[in-house]
Design an enzyme around this catalytic site. Structure first.
Site, PDB file in Angstrom:
ATOM      1  N   ASP A 118       5.778   4.607   5.104  1.00  0.00           N
ATOM      2  CA  ASP A 118       6.645   3.579   5.694  1.00  0.00           C
ATOM      3  C   ASP A 118       6.633   2.280   4.886  1.00  0.00           C
ATOM      4  O   ASP A 118       7.261   1.300   5.274  1.00  0.00           O
ATOM      5  CB  ASP A 118       6.286   3.332   7.164  1.00  0.00           C
ATOM      6  CG  ASP A 118       4.832   2.947   7.361  1.00  0.00           C
ATOM      7  OD1 ASP A 118       3.998   3.298   6.505  1.00  0.00           O
ATOM      8  OD2 ASP A 118       4.525   2.293   8.372  1.00  0.00           O
ATOM      9  N   HIS A 128      -4.679  -0.623  12.253  1.00  0.00           N
ATOM     10  CA  HIS A 128      -3.942  -1.885  12.412  1.00  0.00           C
ATOM     11  C   HIS A 128      -4.711  -2.909  13.234  1.00  0.00           C
ATOM     12  O   HIS A 128      -5.494  -2.567  14.117  1.00  0.00           O
ATOM     13  CB  HIS A 128      -2.596  -1.605  13.079  1.00  0.00           C
ATOM     14  CG  HIS A 128      -1.672  -0.787  12.239  1.00  0.00           C
ATOM     15  ND1 HIS A 128      -0.866  -1.339  11.275  1.00  0.00           N
ATOM     16  CD2 HIS A 128      -1.447   0.551  12.203  1.00  0.00           C
ATOM     17  CE1 HIS A 128      -0.172  -0.377  10.687  1.00  0.00           C
ATOM     18  NE2 HIS A 128      -0.507   0.788  11.224  1.00  0.00           N
ATOM     19  N   HIS A 184       0.844  -1.200   0.000  1.00  0.00           N
ATOM     20  CA  HIS A 184       0.000   0.000   0.000  1.00  0.00           C
ATOM     21  C   HIS A 184       0.878   1.249   0.000  1.00  0.00           C
ATOM     22  O   HIS A 184       2.105   1.139  -0.006  1.00  0.00           O
ATOM     23  CB  HIS A 184      -0.967   0.004   1.186  1.00  0.00           C
ATOM     24  CG  HIS A 184      -0.311   0.094   2.525  1.00  0.00           C
ATOM     25  ND1 HIS A 184       0.414  -0.940   3.065  1.00  0.00           N
ATOM     26  CD2 HIS A 184      -0.280   1.092   3.437  1.00  0.00           C
ATOM     27  CE1 HIS A 184       0.859  -0.584   4.259  1.00  0.00           C
ATOM     28  NE2 HIS A 184       0.470   0.641   4.512  1.00  0.00           N
ATOM     29  N   ASP A 197       1.359  -8.359  10.403  1.00  0.00           N
ATOM     30  CA  ASP A 197       1.437  -7.034  11.039  1.00  0.00           C
ATOM     31  C   ASP A 197       1.309  -7.124  12.565  1.00  0.00           C
ATOM     32  O   ASP A 197       0.327  -7.634  13.088  1.00  0.00           O
ATOM     33  CB  ASP A 197       0.285  -6.182  10.473  1.00  0.00           C
ATOM     34  CG  ASP A 197       0.255  -4.756  10.997  1.00  0.00           C
ATOM     35  OD1 ASP A 197       1.230  -4.322  11.647  1.00  0.00           O
ATOM     36  OD2 ASP A 197      -0.741  -4.053  10.731  1.00  0.00           O
ATOM     37  N   HIS A 243       1.384   3.973   2.126  1.00  0.00           N
ATOM     38  CA  HIS A 243       1.914   4.758   3.241  1.00  0.00           C
ATOM     39  C   HIS A 243       3.429   4.940   3.109  1.00  0.00           C
ATOM     40  O   HIS A 243       4.122   4.063   2.620  1.00  0.00           O
ATOM     41  CB  HIS A 243       1.602   4.057   4.565  1.00  0.00           C
ATOM     42  CG  HIS A 243       0.281   4.434   5.150  1.00  0.00           C
ATOM     43  ND1 HIS A 243      -0.539   3.539   5.790  1.00  0.00           N
ATOM     44  CD2 HIS A 243      -0.376   5.630   5.197  1.00  0.00           C
ATOM     45  CE1 HIS A 243      -1.633   4.158   6.213  1.00  0.00           C
ATOM     46  NE2 HIS A 243      -1.565   5.428   5.856  1.00  0.00           N
TER      47      HIS A 243
END
Lengths: 553, 553
Positions: B74, B365, B70, B192, B72
Site C-alpha cells: 500500500d 501501527h 517502506h 499515520d 508494503h
C-alpha cells in the site's frame, strides 16, 4: 427405518442464516423454522437466499406443520416461499405471527395460510409429535425454544436464546421448564452456537440502560439512535429514556416503522400517548427535544442513517451537535460499509457512540456460560450444536466437551443435508441429502436459477462480446463484415484497430470453414467463437464471454 | 503562489491503501510513496487499484523524485505504474529497494529505473528539498519517516510506524532524530492514523514470543503458521523458535518464499544453515520436526493455507494433530472468508490459535499513546492525520485535540485531491484536484477503464440480451424472425413461451416503425431496444442490458 427419528437441517449449519430443519418420524415430518440468508452474491442482483426445498417434494404428503421459534428474518424470512410449495399449518407466538402476517401480505398469501398462535407453555399435539413452547430471552420478543416429544425420546431445539433474568419486555427465560424436561430425560439438545466462542455470560438487555442515560444526559442536540428494527427491547429502552428526558421520538425507516407499529399494536411496546411524532413534527422541534430512531446501523446505502449522513433523508441531515448512537453489532462483511458511514458522520461534525466506546449494544445469543446453564438444565444425552459457522459449532463442541464433561461421542456435529438418525440410544449421521440455496431476485422477489447467477458472474468477470455473422444460406459466404459488439471488455475496441483485426480473423475463419461446418449452424457458431476467443486471448490475455449469432439469408 | 508549499494527497486519505502524496514548491514536486489499494470490485475482475496519476501530467517536468517510506504494497505497489508514466529517480531503503526491484522485474522495468538506496539518517538534497530518512519501527523492516526541509519550514511524514523499543530485527525507532527536528521547529507532521482509535501503546514485535513458545512447547504434531509475507520480524521469531524447539522450517506460498529469499539475501533474516527445508524434505520428516510458514492468513482461496484446509496444497493437507496459528490481523472485509477457513481447519481435526485466543499477532501501527510520543517529540505547528479511513482521521484529530492540547485550527483534516497550502504561518485547503482510482486488470496487470468496470457491473446485476434483427436494406422489412440470445437473465427464456412473445413484439415494432427510423440504423436499434426492454420489464420486472444489432441485407 420404522422406529427412528431423522433430523435433517436444510440450512443454518456451517453458515449464519437460513435456519431450517426437518424432523421426521415414519411418515410424519415437522419443519422447524424457515429462515432466509444473506449471500455474498449481491453484485449479481441477489440480496437474499433461502434453503432449496426440492428434497422435501418426496415428503409432500408427510409434512404436517411448520413450527417457528421466533420472528427474525433468518428464522422466518423463507416462510412465504416454503408455504407456496407446501401449504401446511404454521405454529408460532403472537408476535412472530404479527411479523409473519406482514410478510405473507407482501406475497399475497394472507388468506391461504393457517397460522396458529400459541402461548408459552402451550403444548400442541401435531400427529405423533407433541410440541411444548418454552419461553426464552433474546433480542426479539416472544421467542421460543421447542421441546418436542417423539416416539424415540424428547428433543429440545433452543432456537436463538440467551439466559436473561431481567429482560425489558416480558418475563425471563423459563429455566424451570427446561429443568423439568431435564429431569424427565432429554434425548438431544439442538443448541444455538452463534456466540459459542464468547466466554462468560451475555449481558441482560437492560445492561445498555446506563450508557443510554449518560448519552441522553450529555447530549445538547439531536440524538439519532440506529438499531436493528427487530431489537424490540432496545426500542423500548430508547422510548423510556426519551420520555424520562422529555424528548419526543420520531421513527424513521420502513422496517423500523413497521416493527414499531406491529409491536405497539400487539401490546409489546409501552409507548406514552403523544411520545411518537411524525417527521414533520420532529422538524419543528428544538434539537434537544427529539430522538430519531432509525434503520441503517449496518451502513446500508439506502437506509435512513446513511442517507442522513451523506445527502439527506426526507430533508433531514446529520449536523454539528448531533449525537449518533450505533446501537447494534457489526454483522461480518459489513465492516467497510459501516466504517465509511462513520467517517461521513464525523465529517458532518456529529458525535458518534459505537459499541466499542460504550455499552450501547448487547448480543441476543448465548455465550459460553449461558450455554452451560442451558445444557446443565436439560442434561441431554446428545448435544447437537446448530446455528452458526463451523467455527462456532466446533467451539461449542469444545466447550461442552472440556467444561461440561460430555464425551466426544455424545456431541454430534452435523452439516446441512446430513440425515441424523436417533433411535433413543444412538445418534449417527446415516445419509446425506442434496441441499443447496435458492437465490431470490432483488427486483421481483422471485426465485432465480443458480445457472443464471453463474452466467452473471461470468459476464461480470471479463465482460462479453456479441459476434454476428450473416451467411448466404446457399453459398455459405459472408454477406457483410462480421458485427462485433463489446461490453465490459478490456483492451479490445474500435479505437486501436483491434476490432478490424478481429473481423478479419472471423472472415478468414468462415472462408476456411468446411462445407460441413457451414451447413450446420451450431458447428459454425462454435467455429467462429473459438477463433475469436483465441484472437482476443492472444491480444489481451482476457477471456470474455463470446455470444455468436449466425444469421442465414 | 511563489512562496507556498502545496501538499496534495493522491490516495490513502479516507481509505486504507493507495498511499501517495505530492509535495510541491514552485516548479519542483516530490512524490511520497506510490501504493496500491484493494478495491471491493473483485467480482468485476479487478483485485488491485492505484491512484489515478492523470493530474500529475501538467507537472511532468517538475517531478524530481519518488521517495518511499517502506515496502508494503500500500506504499510501493503502484511504483511500476507511476514509473511507466514518469521515469524519475526513486529513493528508498535497501530492503524497500529489494522489494521494489522484484516488482520492477515483473513489469520489465529493471534497467530503466534509477533506485537510490539510502541509510537511516542519510540526508539527501533533491532540488529545493532536503530529505532526511529517519528510522521507524513497523511490522516490516527498514522503514522510514521522512523529514523534509522546505523553504517554508520542515514537514515530517511518518510513513507507517509504531514506537517499538525492542524490535526483533534492527534498531529501535530513532526518537532522538524526531526530537532534534522538534527542537529546531517543525511546520507540519503528517501522521499515520491507522490505529488512532486504539487506546494505549502498540506492543513491541517481541510481544508475541511467549505465546509462540507456549504453542511450540504444547504442539505434538505439525505446526503451521500463517502470517503476512511482509511481517519480517514475525518470520524471524518463528524461525528462531523453530530452531530452539528443533524443528525445521518449510516456507510455502509464492509471496512468502519471495520475501524470505529477499530478506535472507539482504541480510535482514538470520537463518541457521540447514534450518530451511524444501517441501519434499518436509514431507519426509516426523510431524513434530517441522513448521510450515505459509501464506493465506486472510482466507484467500488460492493461497497455501486455504488449499491445505480444503483440498491439498502440493500434496499437503491439514490433519488431526496439526496446530494452525493465524498470526495476522483480520483485514476488514475478509471476516467471512477467514471464518469459513477456520471452520474448514476445525473440520480437518486440527487445533487453531487465533489472535483472539492468544497474543500471536501485534499491530505495526501507532496506537494513541504512540501517537502521543511521536507528536510530543516533534511538537509540530500543524498536525495532519493521514493513512486511514475518515473514521480514523477524525479520531486522530479528537485525540490530538483532547489529549495533546492542540487547538482545532492546528489540526488539519484533508481529503484525497485537496490542495493543502502551507506558507509557514497558515495551513489551508485552497483547492481540489480531480483524483480518482485506476483499476488494474487481474489477468494482464494492465490499467482498465472505469467505464469498462461500470459496464461489467451492469451486466452482472441483471444479465444481458443480444437482439439481432435482419432487415432488407431496400424495403426495410424483416428478413427472418428476430434472434434473441440471453445470458444471466431471469424469467425470460425459450421454455415458457416468453421468447416467442418477445419476437412478436420486436417484429411488430419493426412493422410499425416509420420510414425514417427504418432508414437510420441507430434509430432502429434504439427503437427495438426500447420495445424489447418494455416487454421484459413488464413480464419480469427486470431490466437486463439489451444490445441490439441490425444486419442489413
Amino acid at each position: 427405518m420404522s422406529s427412528v427419528l431423522e433430523i435433517i437441517p436444510l440450512g443454518g449449519i456451517g453458515e449464519f442464516g437460513m435456519n431450517c430443519m426437518a424432523v421426521r418420524y415414519e411418515d410424519e415430518m415437522l419443519i422447524l423454522d424457515a429462515g432466509m440468508g444473506f449471500p455474498e452474491e449481491t453484485a449479481y442482483g441477489v440480496d437474499v437466499c433461502i434453503p432449496n426445498f426440492d428434497f422435501l417434494e418426496e415428503y409432500r404428503d408427510h409434512i404436517t406443520a411448520i413450527v417457528l421459534t421466533h420472528g427474525h428474518e433468518d428464522h422466518l424470512g423463507a416462510l412465504p416461499y416454503i408455504l407456496k410449495k407446501f401449504n401446511v399449518p404454521v405454529y408460532c407466538s403472537h408476535f412472530t405471527a404479527g411479523l409473519a402476517e406482514s410478510k405473507l401480505e407482501e406475497h399475497e398469501l394472507t388468506n391461504d395460510v393457517l397460522l396458529h398462535r400459541v402461548e408459552p407453555r402451550d403444548v400442541v399435539d401435531i400427529g405423533v409429535f407433541t410440541v411444548e413452547f418454552i419461553r426464552v430471552s433474546h433480542s426479539l420478543v416472544d421467542c421460543f425454544s421447542l421441546a418436542i416429544k417423539t416416539p424415540v425420546g424428547t428433543i429440545i431445539h433452543t432456537g436463538d436464546y440467551k439466559v436473561d433474568e431481567t429482560p425489558v419486555i416480558g418475563e425471563p427465560i423459563d429455566l424451570r421448564s427446561f429443568r423439568r424436561y431435564g429431569q424427565e430425560g432429554v434425548l438431544a439438545l439442538l443448541s444455538d452456537s452463534t456466540n459459542a466462542t464468547v466466554p462468560g455470560r451475555t449481558p441482560s438487555e437492560r445492561a445498555v440502560i446506563p450508557a443510554f442515560e449518560e448519552i441522553f444526559a450529555e447530549a445538547g442536540g439531536r440524538i439519532i439512535v440506529a438499531a436493528f428494527a427487530s431489537s424490540i427491547h432496545r426500542l423500548q429502552i430508547v422510548i423510556d429514556i426519551a420520555q424520562q428526558f422529555n424528548r419526543k421520538v420520531c421513527v424513521l425507516g420502513r422496517s423500523m416503522q413497521k416493527n414499531v407499529e406491529i409491536s405497539d399494536r400487539l401490546g409489546y411496546l409501552d409507548i406514552h400517548d403523544g411520545l411518537l411524532v411524525s417527521l414533520n413534527e420532529a422538524k419543528q422541534m428544538r434539537d434537544n427535544q427529539i430522538v430519531f430512531l432509525v434503520t441503517g446501523s449496518q451502513g446500508e446505502a439506502r437506509a435512513a442513517l446513511s442517507q442522513m449522513a451523506t445527502q439527506s433523508y426526507k430533508g433531514l441531515m446529520i449536523d454539528e451537535g448531533d449525537t449518533v448512537v450505533l446501537s447494534a453489532r457489526i454483522i461480518p462483511g459489513n465492516e467497510r460499509l459501516i466504517s465509511r458511514m462513520i467517517g461521513m458522520i464525523y465529517k458532518r461534525g456529529a458525535n458518534i457512540i459505537e459499541e466499542k466506546r460504550r455499552l450501547v449494544h448487547v448480543s441476543g445469543h448465548a455465550s459460553q456460560e449461558d450455554i452451560r446453564i442451558m445444557t446443565e438444565a436439560v442434561r441431554p444425552k446428545f448435544v447437537v450444536p446448530i446455528h452458526g459457522e463451523y467455527r462456532m459449532l466446533f467451539r461449542h463442541k469444545e466447550f461442552v466437551k472440556n467444561h461440561l464433561g460430555y464425551a466426544e461421542e455424545n456431541i454430534v456435529l452435523i452439516e446441512n443435508g446430513d440425515v441424523l438418525e436417533l433411535d433413543g440410544e444412538r445418534a449417527a449421521v446415516v445419509g446425506k441429502r442434496e441441499i443447496g440455496r435458492t437465490f431470490i431476485d432483488d427486483t421481483g422477489f422471485e426465485e432465480i436459477e443458480s445457472e443464471t447467477i453463474r452466467q452473471r458472474r461470468q459476464l461480470a468477470y471479463e465482460g462479453m462480446i456479441t459476434l454476428v455473422v450473416t451467411i448466404n444460406a446457399e453459398t455459405g459466404e459472408l454477406q457483410s463484415p462480421p458485427e462485433i459488439v463489446t461490453r465490459g471488455v478490456r483492451g479490445f475496441d474500435s479505437t486501436n484497430g483491434s476490432l478490424k483485426d478481429a473481423q478479419r480473423v472471423v472472415t478468414a475463419a468462415i472462408a476456411g470453414a468446411s462445407r460441413q461446418t457451414l451447413a450446420d449452424e451450431s458447428l459454425l457458431k462454435e467455429h467462429v467463437r473459438v477463433e475469436l476467443k483465441r484472437f482476443i486471448q492472444k491480444l489481451t490475455g482476457a477471456r470474455p464471454v463470446i455470444m455468436p449469432v449466425v444469421v442465414q439469408v
